[in-house]
Design a protein around this motif. Structure first.
Motif, short mmCIF file in Angstrom:
data_model
loop_
_atom_site.label_atom_id
_atom_site.label_comp_id
_atom_site.label_asym_id
_atom_site.label_seq_id
_atom_site.Cartn_x
_atom_site.Cartn_y
_atom_site.Cartn_z
N SER A 117 0.81 -1.21 0.00
CA SER A 117 0.00 0.00 0.00
C SER A 117 0.85 1.26 0.00
N CYS A 118 0.26 2.31 -0.53
CA CYS A 118 0.90 3.61 -0.60
C CYS A 118 -0.16 4.67 -0.31
N SER A 119 0.19 5.61 0.52
CA SER A 119 -0.71 6.74 0.77
C SER A 119 0.09 8.03 0.70
N GLN A 120 -0.63 9.12 0.41
CA GLN A 120 0.06 10.41 0.27
C GLN A 120 -0.77 11.52 0.87
N THR A 121 -0.06 12.50 1.41
CA THR A 121 -0.72 13.65 2.03
C THR A 121 -0.53 14.91 1.18
N LEU A 122 -0.05 14.73 -0.05
CA LEU A 122 0.27 15.86 -0.91
C LEU A 122 -0.89 16.28 -1.80
N ASN A 123 -1.94 15.46 -1.84
CA ASN A 123 -3.07 15.71 -2.74
C ASN A 123 -2.64 15.76 -4.20
N HIS A 124 -1.65 14.93 -4.54
CA HIS A 124 -1.20 14.86 -5.92
C HIS A 124 -2.12 13.98 -6.73
N ASN A 125 -2.29 14.34 -8.00
CA ASN A 125 -3.24 13.60 -8.82
C ASN A 125 -2.61 12.43 -9.58
N VAL A 126 -1.30 12.31 -9.55
CA VAL A 126 -0.66 11.21 -10.24
C VAL A 126 0.09 10.36 -9.21
N MET A 127 -0.11 9.04 -9.31
CA MET A 127 0.61 8.11 -8.43
C MET A 127 1.23 7.01 -9.27
N TYR A 128 2.44 6.64 -8.92
CA TYR A 128 3.24 5.70 -9.71
C TYR A 128 3.67 4.52 -8.83
N TRP A 129 3.86 3.37 -9.50
CA TRP A 129 4.51 2.24 -8.85
C TRP A 129 5.71 1.83 -9.69
N TYR A 130 6.85 1.71 -8.99
CA TYR A 130 8.08 1.26 -9.62
C TYR A 130 8.54 -0.03 -8.96
N GLN A 131 9.21 -0.84 -9.75
CA GLN A 131 9.91 -2.01 -9.23
C GLN A 131 11.41 -1.76 -9.38
N GLN A 132 12.15 -2.02 -8.30
CA GLN A 132 13.60 -1.84 -8.39
C GLN A 132 14.28 -3.09 -7.84
N LYS A 133 14.97 -3.79 -8.73
CA LYS A 133 15.75 -4.94 -8.32
C LYS A 133 17.17 -4.49 -8.00
N SER A 134 17.88 -5.35 -7.32
CA SER A 134 19.21 -5.00 -6.82
C SER A 134 20.12 -4.49 -7.94
N SER A 135 20.73 -3.36 -7.70
CA SER A 135 21.68 -2.73 -8.63
C SER A 135 21.07 -2.37 -9.98
N GLN A 136 19.77 -2.23 -10.03
CA GLN A 136 19.12 -1.86 -11.28
C GLN A 136 18.36 -0.54 -11.13
N ALA A 137 17.97 0.00 -12.25
CA ALA A 137 17.19 1.23 -12.25
C ALA A 137 15.77 0.96 -11.77
N PRO A 138 15.15 1.92 -11.12
CA PRO A 138 13.71 1.79 -10.86
C PRO A 138 12.97 1.66 -12.20
N LYS A 139 12.07 0.71 -12.25
CA LYS A 139 11.34 0.43 -13.50
C LYS A 139 9.86 0.69 -13.27
N LEU A 140 9.30 1.57 -14.07
CA LEU A 140 7.89 1.91 -13.90
C LEU A 140 7.00 0.73 -14.28
N LEU A 141 6.09 0.39 -13.38
CA LEU A 141 5.12 -0.67 -13.65
C LEU A 141 3.84 -0.08 -14.27
N PHE A 142 3.31 0.93 -13.58
CA PHE A 142 2.09 1.62 -14.04
C PHE A 142 1.94 2.91 -13.24
N HIS A 143 0.98 3.73 -13.70
CA HIS A 143 0.67 4.91 -12.93
C HIS A 143 -0.80 5.27 -13.12
N TYR A 144 -1.31 6.01 -12.18
CA TYR A 144 -2.66 6.55 -12.22
C TYR A 144 -2.58 8.06 -12.42
N TYR A 145 -3.32 8.54 -13.39
CA TYR A 145 -3.53 9.98 -13.53
C TYR A 145 -4.98 10.20 -13.14
N ASP A 146 -5.18 10.73 -11.95
CA ASP A 146 -6.51 10.74 -11.34
C ASP A 146 -6.99 9.29 -11.29
#
Lengths: 110, 115
Positions: free
Chosen positions: B22-51
């Motif tokens: 789970s992820c929660s935010q207090t910034l009232n931002h309209n876009v939320m992202y999920w990244y996967q990051q494996k060891s020694s690798q770049a964060p990789k975007l899985l998906f995001h919500y725009y509103d």
């Protein structure tokens, strides 16, 4: 598709020495480039972005479209600069996604 | 004054057992992202919500799903975790439409272990 390359996984410099972290990208359009930093036991956070042309904590980065590079530089490294640095690219237009490089772990030695 | 909060910080699950991060935010931002990051690798975007609009990356496996019941919360569901899904999962937010909307604010991450 865009790609970001950070050729150095590890970089060590002595305190007071200049430091340059390399970042190259491939993208056919006009990208927006960022540097993110992650200090030990802290979350990933934005350091600077190319459109702001700003200096943050003594760091600067210039977008070189001819060389497709966005290297991060600081003339005099400090021990507190030790961290993981990620270069990231946002494609032009309304894209929201960031493409990250694999990161460079900078260690500043006393 | 944590702005992007991820729970739990560490999650252990068994091979094939569904898990939700789970992820929660207090910034009232309209876009939320999920990244996967494996060891020694770049964060990789899985998906995001725009509103409420869900945007899946083309190479995100079907095993990964997401829900955003309201502005503040976003969940990552892994339906049948495999050993290869062990990674750090990062949540991030941004505010589309603001001057600095391209800045993403990250949570501390959830480290997932699959046994």
């Amino acid at each position: 598709a865009q790609r970001v390359t950070q050729p150095e996984k590890l970089l060590s410099v002595f305190k007071g020495a200049p430091v340059e972290l390399k970042c190259n990208y491939s993208y056919s359009g006009s990208p927006e480039l960022f540097w993110y930093v992650q200090y030990s036991r802290q979350r990933l956070q934005l350091l600077l972005r190319h459109i702001s042309r700003e200096s943050i904590k003594g760091f600067t980065a210039d977008l070189n479209k001819g060389e497709t590079s966005f290297h991060l530089k600081k003339p005099f490294a400090q021990e507190e600069d030790s961290a993981m640095y990620y270069c990231a690219l946002r494609a032009s237009g309304s894209a929201r996604q960031l493409t990250f490089g694999s990161g460079t772990q900078l260690t500043v030695l006393p | 004054d944590a702005m992007v909060i991820q729970n739990p910080r560490y999650q252990v699950t068994q091979f094939g057992k569904p898990v939700t991060l789970s992820c929660s935010q207090t910034l009232n931002h309209n876009v939320m992202y999920w990244y996967q990051q494996k060891s020694s690798q770049a964060p990789k975007l899985l998906f995001h919500y725009y509103d409420k609009d869900f945007n899946n990356e083309a190479d995100t496996p079907d095993n990964f799903q997401s829900r955003r019941p309201n502005t503040s919360f976003c969940f990552l569901d892994i339906r049948s975790p495999g050993l290869g899904d062990a990674a750090m999962y990062l949540c991030a937010t941004s505010r589309q439409g603001s001057v600095n909307y391209n800045e993403q604010f990250f949570g501390p991450g959830t480290r997932l272990t699959v046994l």
